[in-house]
Design a protein around this motif. Structure first.
Motif, PDB file in Angstrom:
ATOM      1  N   ASP A   9     -62.728  15.022 -60.477  1.00 12.74           N
ATOM      2  CA  ASP A   9     -62.724  16.307 -61.169  1.00 12.74           C
ATOM      3  C   ASP A   9     -61.815  16.191 -62.389  1.00 12.74           C
ATOM      4  O   ASP A   9     -60.584  16.100 -62.254  1.00 12.74           O
ATOM      5  N   GLU A  11     -60.899  18.329 -64.668  1.00 12.52           N
ATOM      6  CA  GLU A  11     -59.913  19.404 -64.815  1.00 12.52           C
ATOM      7  C   GLU A  11     -58.713  19.171 -63.904  1.00 12.52           C
ATOM      8  O   GLU A  11     -57.571  19.380 -64.302  1.00 12.52           O
ATOM      9  N   ARG A  12     -58.979  18.731 -62.672  1.00 13.41           N
ATOM     10  CA  ARG A  12     -57.876  18.462 -61.747  1.00 13.41           C
ATOM     11  C   ARG A  12     -57.067  17.252 -62.187  1.00 13.41           C
ATOM     12  O   ARG A  12     -55.837  17.230 -62.028  1.00 13.41           O
ATOM     13  N   SER A  15     -54.714  18.644 -64.666  1.00 12.20           N
ATOM     14  CA  SER A  15     -53.785  19.718 -64.298  1.00 12.20           C
ATOM     15  C   SER A  15     -53.032  19.513 -62.987  1.00 12.20           C
ATOM     16  O   SER A  15     -52.071  20.225 -62.725  1.00 12.20           O
ATOM     17  N   ASP A  16     -53.438  18.561 -62.179  1.00 17.82           N
ATOM     18  CA  ASP A  16     -52.849  18.391 -60.852  1.00 17.82           C
ATOM     19  C   ASP A  16     -52.269  16.982 -60.737  1.00 17.82           C
ATOM     20  O   ASP A  16     -52.999  16.009 -60.539  1.00 17.82           O
ATOM     21  N   ASP A  17     -50.946  16.880 -60.871  1.00 19.45           N
ATOM     22  CA  ASP A  17     -50.293  15.569 -60.869  1.00 19.45           C
ATOM     23  C   ASP A  17     -50.520  14.805 -59.569  1.00 19.45           C
ATOM     24  O   ASP A  17     -50.687  13.582 -59.588  1.00 19.45           O
ATOM     25  N   ALA A  18     -50.525  15.497 -58.440  1.00 17.28           N
ATOM     26  CA  ALA A  18     -50.740  14.827 -57.154  1.00 17.28           C
ATOM     27  C   ALA A  18     -52.157  14.258 -57.073  1.00 17.28           C
ATOM     28  O   ALA A  18     -52.359  13.137 -56.595  1.00 17.28           O
ATOM     29  N   TYR A  19     -53.140  15.015 -57.543  1.00 16.74           N
ATOM     30  CA  TYR A  19     -54.536  14.565 -57.551  1.00 16.74           C
ATOM     31  C   TYR A  19     -54.682  13.331 -58.445  1.00 16.74           C
ATOM     32  O   TYR A  19     -55.311  12.347 -58.065  1.00 16.74           O
ATOM     33  N   ARG A  20     -54.064  13.387 -59.623  1.00 15.10           N
ATOM     34  CA  ARG A  20     -54.124  12.257 -60.549  1.00 15.10           C
ATOM     35  C   ARG A  20     -53.451  11.031 -59.944  1.00 15.10           C
ATOM     36  O   ARG A  20     -53.955   9.920 -60.048  1.00 15.10           O
ATOM     37  N   ASP A  21     -52.316  11.231 -59.275  1.00 20.14           N
ATOM     38  CA  ASP A  21     -51.609  10.127 -58.638  1.00 20.14           C
ATOM     39  C   ASP A  21     -52.486   9.462 -57.582  1.00 20.14           C
ATOM     40  O   ASP A  21     -52.546   8.224 -57.512  1.00 20.14           O
TER      41      ASP A  21
END
Length: 150
Positions: A9, A11-12, A15-21
């Motif tokens: 995703d 957008e995630r 915007s979402d550091d944990a998701y990117r990590d």
């Protein structure tokens, strides 16, 4: 034509550091696995056979060897999407109909359909670990297929 991809995703990722990590760690581990199987083709064959492959040792070794030939060498780093290959893949997917006349996609993909951001981070992490991410010296192994794949 490019065949495999990892979808996330966008957008995630932004915007979402944990998701990117998680995405970066997943891609890093995946690419590290491909480098391991490049350098340890027989060990990778053994892992797959031990997990219950219906194919025998020689066939599984041949298959791993053939996959390695598709991946290596990877001049820009394993997993890095080359723009020309992406454009060619999109053109084929949009303009090559199947027997029923349908195509995989019906419109050109948007400019943000793919990114190398995550793989670039993964490649940097692997470089820091000393993992060869280009496989410039890769040479396929010699495989003798045995009858029945044994």
């Amino acid at each position: 034509m490019l065949q495999d991809a990892i979808w996330a995703d966008g957008e995630r990722l932004a915007s979402d550091d944990a998701y990117r990590d998680i995405a970066v760690r997943f891609v890093t581990a995946s690419l590290q696995g491909w480098a391991y199987c490049r350098d340890n083709v027989e060990a990778c064959r053994d892992i797959v056979v031990a997990k219950g492959s219906k194919l025998g040792n020689s066939h599984q070794l041949w298959q791993m060897n053939e996959i390695n030939k598709l991946i290596w060498p990877a001049p820009n780093g394993v997993g890095f999407i080359d723009q020309a290959a992406w454009d060619r893949t999109a053109e084929i997917a949009q303009n090559t109909p199947n027997l029923e006349g349908a195509t995989v996609i019906t419109a050109p993909p948007s400019a943000d359909t793919f990114t190398n951001d995550i793989v670039t981070e993964a490649l940097a992490a692997l470089d820091a670990l000393g993992v060869d991410t280009t496989g410039a010296d890769f040479t396929p192994t010699d495989v003798t297929l045995e009858e029945g794949g044994a």
